[in-house]
Design an enzyme around this catalytic site. Sequence first.
Site, PDB file in Angstrom:
ATOM      1  CE1 TYR A 379      -4.203  -1.763   0.260  1.00 57.10           C
ATOM      2  CE2 TYR A 379      -3.239  -2.914   2.119  1.00 57.10           C
ATOM      3  CZ  TYR A 379      -4.294  -2.900   1.167  1.00 57.10           C
ATOM      4  OH  TYR A 379      -5.189  -3.778   1.210  1.00 57.10           O
ATOM      5  CG  PHE A 382      -0.238   0.555  -4.686  1.00 59.46           C
ATOM      6  CD1 PHE A 382       0.969   0.627  -5.767  1.00 59.46           C
ATOM      7  CD2 PHE A 382      -0.997  -0.266  -4.280  1.00 59.46           C
ATOM      8  CE1 PHE A 382       0.783  -0.670  -6.324  1.00 59.46           C
ATOM      9  CE2 PHE A 382      -1.050  -1.839  -4.753  1.00 59.46           C
ATOM     10  CZ  PHE A 382       0.015  -1.752  -6.025  1.00 59.46           C
ATOM     11  CE  LYS A 388      -3.153   5.327  -6.947  1.00 62.35           C
ATOM     12  NZ  LYS A 388      -2.845   4.029  -6.504  1.00 62.35           N
ATOM     13  CE1 TYR A 389      -4.708   7.175  -3.298  1.00 60.72           C
ATOM     14  CE2 TYR A 389      -2.467   7.009  -3.701  1.00 60.72           C
ATOM     15  CZ  TYR A 389      -3.589   6.478  -3.201  1.00 60.72           C
ATOM     16  OH  TYR A 389      -3.660   5.198  -2.891  1.00 60.72           O
ATOM     17  CG  ASP A 469     -15.832  -9.744  -1.045  1.00 60.02           C
ATOM     18  OD1 ASP A 469     -16.194  -8.953  -2.087  1.00 60.02           O
ATOM     19  OD2 ASP A 469     -15.181 -10.724  -1.428  1.00 60.02           O
ATOM     20  CG  MET A 470     -16.398  -4.920  -3.344  1.00 58.77           C
ATOM     21  SD  MET A 470     -15.633  -3.772  -4.357  1.00 58.77           S
ATOM     22  CE  MET A 470     -14.200  -3.377  -3.588  1.00 58.77           C
ATOM     23  CD  GLU A 485      -6.417   3.162  -4.667  1.00 58.63           C
ATOM     24  OE1 GLU A 485      -5.490   3.400  -5.497  1.00 58.63           O
ATOM     25  OE2 GLU A 485      -6.293   3.466  -3.435  1.00 58.63           O
ATOM     26  CD  GLU A 494      -3.810  -5.011  -9.959  1.00 61.93           C
ATOM     27  OE1 GLU A 494      -4.621  -4.638  -8.871  1.00 61.93           O
ATOM     28  OE2 GLU A 494      -2.775  -5.025 -10.104  1.00 61.93           O
TER      29      GLU A 494
END
Length: 757
Positions: A379, A382, A388-389, A469-470, A485, A494
């Site tokens: 993490y 990233f 990106k952010y 878990d979504m 993301e 992914e």
Amino acid sequence: MSRTPIYLHLSDPPTSSGDAQPSLNPSVRKRSPLEDQIEEALQDSYNGLCLNITNDEWRRRWTSLCLTTPSPAEGGSVLMPLSDELKEQQRVAELWRVSDAFKKSEVNITKLEEAENIVGLASEWLELDSPDEWVRQDSELALRQELAYASYLNLATVVLPPPRNRQHITDYARAINGCFTNSPPVLSSYVYLTIRIPLSGARKANRSGSVTPGASSSTATAPTETDVNEIWEMWDTIRTICSYNQRLSVSLDLSYPLPPSKPLLDRWNSEPLRYIFLPASAFVANNRGYPVLPKATQAFFRDIIKHRPGVIVSGTDKGLHKTGGHTAYQQYIRYLEKTSPYVVASETPGSVESFATGYWDFLQAPLQPLMDNLQSSTYEVFERDPVKYSKYEEAIYQALCDRPEDSSTIICVAGAGRGGLVSRCLSAIASSGRRATVYAIEKNPSAYVTLQEKRDTEWEGAVQLVFGDMRLITPPEKADILVSELLGSFGDNELSPECLDGASRFLKDDGISIPSSYTAYLEPVSSSRLFRDASNSLSDVKGAETPYVVMFQAVNELSAEPQECWEFQHPRHNAIIDQNGLPLTNSHNTRSAHLSFQIPQAGIVHGLAGYFEAVLYGDVGLSIHPDRKNDVSPNMLSWFPLFFPLKEPVYVPANAELDVHIWRLTDKRKVWYEWFVEAFYPTSASSTDPPHSPSGVAHMSDTNAPPPPSPMVDAPALAPEGRFEDTREGEATVEMRVKIGQSSLHNPGGRSSWIGL
């Protein structure tokens, strides 16, 4: 960053004085003249010397042994009577062929201490590709003797003479391969071989002689495309016969003018480069008399230096340039290195090149986001990507501003990780002045602890956390904006489509997803290193059937630009779902693409490069597309390209067409990719001729098909305007394609690589 090593080529090594007296004290070792020369070079900031392992005495003895009796190629015969003198010479030669040793006077290096900072040169006069079979055989034996001596001296690298004869290049390559594979071994396992290649073509090497290192580039003519293609094809034959041996590399000789076009030079970017040879004659004098390289050579050198080759300079003591002395060449090379765009970028904090140091051409397995829980260090990598952010924050800000001012917005972050996106959501809310509630969903139990810590210490309770878990949990309330993301290097690799299928249950009917869409792109590439590493990474076929995340460097793009494979959009409307709001199957996430690429220059297809481009919201996006990334999201660090290797390299001549087939497939447990390529040569035929095969494709097995061109000769430029072209009255020419090569189907059924659901 380590500096490029520079070596001084020593054409005439110093010799020991014949009347020097040995030291009476055995503990005191007298330094040799060569050691003194090495020390002088080191003091002049060179990294060492480059010199021949043997000298002219060895050449004269070999000539007397091997070139005295006429061979069959020279009119000799095994039945021809020989004089007693020739018989004796043959007897001595045969004894040498059985076993022999160098005489001390035949070698330039005699001590281990001398060899420490030396790049060795095998004899330039060896003809491994001679049209005379006897000469080839004896040249091979002589090379083996030199390499055995190099192994004894612990030389790290030996430079081999350039190939000169296209018709016998396979003989040359077989001899080199034998040095690696024969038993007992000729080479020790720590000695590397590199082949000196004149970048301007084989014709610059006299077919009956050798490349002249000190030849003047100012009087040489520019090479033709045929010259350049021929020498590259010879190198390709050598490394193929040697099975892409990791101890074999290429060294480029810049003694002559460069090839006429950049694509011809770019091919060498994908090859294992060891050294660059730069004689003083390749330099020109600037206004003040200092040696500099011509502009075309400067540009090539500044680009190729990213591969960190060593540089071997020669002729610096010839007085070719009136200013600067013999060290001016080395100082100028250091200047070119320092001003190389790659070096400048790699030393700039925050640049992709700086971030990627240590990752170049390194194969990494893609993440398994649903099967595995990431470590905190992953993490953190990233989160080091500010681009990106900032793009996500801008997209969320715009989405909030497009909503009514008096509205209250529900934002759901699906896959919150350690909270990077959550913090950006809060910043966007503050900047927009809108009222909003943020939910953060995360399934990683360890990361969930970090989220709780940030909620209590940084976010001051402004975020509501949901663990699970979504795809399975029930959201507290439906969201207006779903932020995630979950993108991979290929966009969907992914499992972003599968994850967002489940998370879309969180959205209101008019809700939006950030990202709203993403597109996958593909192009054929050449890379000796990636092909070799993928083939050797795992046993059997698994290594060559696994897509890898790679930061490309030693890669050559074979086509003009990547082509689009497919796209995913979110949220997905009109989906068939069950009572829980989940899709009944995953078949809607399968995809396939058939792409056709024009290949302008001959090359070897080692694999396919995959990229993605995403629309976050409105005109805000993310991209690693090589032609658009600097416009869409410059210096973004989070994603490297995806490399789909081929198990067998596919040769494509210039102006050929490469068809790429790729599938994204799924079952109840996993998602996987399958891929296949085939090469075609465009040609034409009269419309009155019988068709060779359906769809205008003529296969080589068809008896009526026109013979295909040689795969080792570049095709002439073809620019057909359409599928038909009128010729004589009542007759037309039909554009056809002759199939000249193909790969096998890679990863059928996901047997080697897959992403678990």
